[in-house]
Scaffold this motif. Sequence first.
Motif, PDB file in Angstrom:
ATOM      1  N   MET A   1       0.836  -1.187   0.000  1.00  0.00           N
ATOM      2  CA  MET A   1       0.000   0.000   0.000  1.00  0.00           C
ATOM      3  C   MET A   1       0.879   1.248   0.000  1.00  0.00           C
ATOM      4  N   ILE A   2       0.471   2.235  -0.775  1.00  0.00           N
ATOM      5  CA  ILE A   2       1.232   3.488  -0.807  1.00  0.00           C
ATOM      6  C   ILE A   2       0.279   4.646  -1.099  1.00  0.00           C
ATOM      7  N   PHE A 103       6.708   0.775  -1.990  1.00  0.00           N
ATOM      8  CA  PHE A 103       5.443   0.047  -1.947  1.00  0.00           C
ATOM      9  C   PHE A 103       5.590  -1.276  -1.196  1.00  0.00           C
ATOM     10  N   TYR A 104       6.707  -1.969  -1.416  1.00  0.00           N
ATOM     11  CA  TYR A 104       6.930  -3.266  -0.768  1.00  0.00           C
ATOM     12  C   TYR A 104       7.714  -3.138   0.542  1.00  0.00           C
ATOM     13  N   SER A 164      11.709  -3.993 -12.298  1.00  0.00           N
ATOM     14  CA  SER A 164      11.771  -3.557 -10.901  1.00  0.00           C
ATOM     15  C   SER A 164      10.510  -3.889 -10.113  1.00  0.00           C
ATOM     16  N   LEU A 165       9.331  -3.734 -10.713  1.00  0.00           N
ATOM     17  CA  LEU A 165       8.112  -4.054  -9.969  1.00  0.00           C
ATOM     18  C   LEU A 165       8.097  -5.526  -9.561  1.00  0.00           C
ATOM     19  N   ASP A 166       8.542  -6.384 -10.467  1.00  0.00           N
ATOM     20  CA  ASP A 166       8.611  -7.818 -10.169  1.00  0.00           C
ATOM     21  C   ASP A 166       9.738  -8.122  -9.187  1.00  0.00           C
ATOM     22  N   LEU A 167      10.863  -7.435  -9.370  1.00  0.00           N
ATOM     23  CA  LEU A 167      12.027  -7.681  -8.520  1.00  0.00           C
ATOM     24  C   LEU A 167      11.716  -7.417  -7.053  1.00  0.00           C
ATOM     25  N   PHE A 168      11.144  -6.255  -6.751  1.00  0.00           N
ATOM     26  CA  PHE A 168      10.895  -5.919  -5.352  1.00  0.00           C
ATOM     27  C   PHE A 168       9.737  -6.720  -4.767  1.00  0.00           C
ATOM     28  N   MET A 170       9.303  -9.867  -5.577  1.00  0.00           N
ATOM     29  CA  MET A 170       9.983 -11.119  -5.256  1.00  0.00           C
ATOM     30  C   MET A 170      10.796 -10.985  -3.975  1.00  0.00           C
ATOM     31  N   MET A 171      11.484  -9.858  -3.821  1.00  0.00           N
ATOM     32  CA  MET A 171      12.244  -9.628  -2.599  1.00  0.00           C
ATOM     33  C   MET A 171      11.335  -9.671  -1.373  1.00  0.00           C
ATOM     34  N   ALA A 172      10.183  -9.033  -1.486  1.00  0.00           N
ATOM     35  CA  ALA A 172       9.243  -9.011  -0.359  1.00  0.00           C
ATOM     36  C   ALA A 172       8.759 -10.422  -0.034  1.00  0.00           C
TER      37      ALA A 172
END
Length: 481
Positions: A1-2, A103-104, A164-168, A170-172
């Motif tokens: 959420m942001i 966001f994440y 980047s949207l997918d990367l972060f 995945m990190m989360a």
Amino acid sequence: MIQIETVLHILKNDANYREISDNGRYIYDCHKVTFTKLSYDSRDVDAETLFFVKGASFKAEFLNQAIEKGLTWYIAEQDYQVGIPVILVNDIKQAMSLLAMAFYDHPERKLQLLGFTGTKGKTTAAYFAYNILKQSHRPAMLSTMNTTLDGEHFFKSTLTTPESLDLFKMMAEAVENGMTHLIMEVSSQAYLVKRVYGLTFDVGVFLNISPDHIGPIEHPTFEDYFYHKRLLLENSQSVVVNSAMDHFELVKEQVATRPHDFYSGDSENLIIKSSAFTFETTGKLAEHYDIQLIGHFNQENAMAAGLACLRLGASPEDIQKGIAQTSVPGRMEVLTQANQAKVFVDYAHNGDSLTKLLDVVSHHQTGKIILILGAPGNKGESRRADFGQVINQYPELDVILTADDPNFEEPQAIADEIASHINRPVDKIIDRELAIKEAMQRTETAKDAVIIAGKGADAYQIVKGERSPYPGDLAVAQSFL
């Protein structure tokens, strides 16, 4: 959420924000706008999605379709005049990376990050690091070959470094799964298109550099390619570098002011004794190692991973065990035929990696060697001439040119182009399965070998933009044993 205030604050602080354009219909109270989803796919949106417009071929009709699904806001580099507010930015990819972090909830701060770059060896080094760190830690891994976010389930990657949207995201997920480390392959494209913009790695590793990924839709020059590779070093707290790599003096100067380890070449971390499946080293890693992957370059990849993992909390025992346990799908996988001839399946996909592969195989197999090779369509076009030049250095090599992800080009035309750079006749069997069958039938003794280069473990062929079914080189070779 942001919330929208956070979005604008981040973009303004990065000097990326231009304005909000409301097209004369601005009816929102910004203080009440909250986004629960980020997306760059116009088919995957709802009323609480913050949508990013990326790609030169993006059309306003995609936005109109998204609005029908409830979209109320978007971020773009231009105003598409579709009747909803747009946040205008100077660089959409930069905005994506920064907002995804927030966001994440900044998952990158909750993991120790290890990044590998280099023209070749990234996947192998990442696998070494994964096996080392899993001895005492809980690593996740993003690699060209496979990705795991929990250490148990693996899935095929679509990009070397995700958007980047997918990367972060995945990190989360890795953080939620209790992972402690994340190992990543970091491509030059990741920096070129800012997939990792704003990200700092705990350790960055530079394995090697040679011309590759130079073409109309990739890097315009080698200098540009090398520059984007070196950005990993600029964005890492400590670094590990191959001191035998080309242009090392430039890289050495670049990393002089930050914690670093050099290996190979004239560094203290050297391989002093090696055979096919063992090696011994000096320096920080001074020890005897067992290794499943043959070739000096794989021993160097193991050293690079070991030095990096040492900085991330791995013990010497972890490093020994991890190196000994490492195998990589599609990297120097070996089969033995009924006549005892060997079949090597390897991902070697550019001139430099092909040279190293041929050197290793010819050292162990002294008879007839048959090489099966192709080149992908619509990318890395300079490889075709490179392959020809490499093959010319091995006059006794038996060559069969075949299809390897031709995409929108004709595979016969690609084979013809490679052949035009070779100074002797070669065979062309475009059907890759038939090429493998023919090559294996040409072997006679235990000294002979077939090398199937390029695709590694890829169980598909890219044809006209789609992944077409293909069993994979190893499976095909096994079927002809």
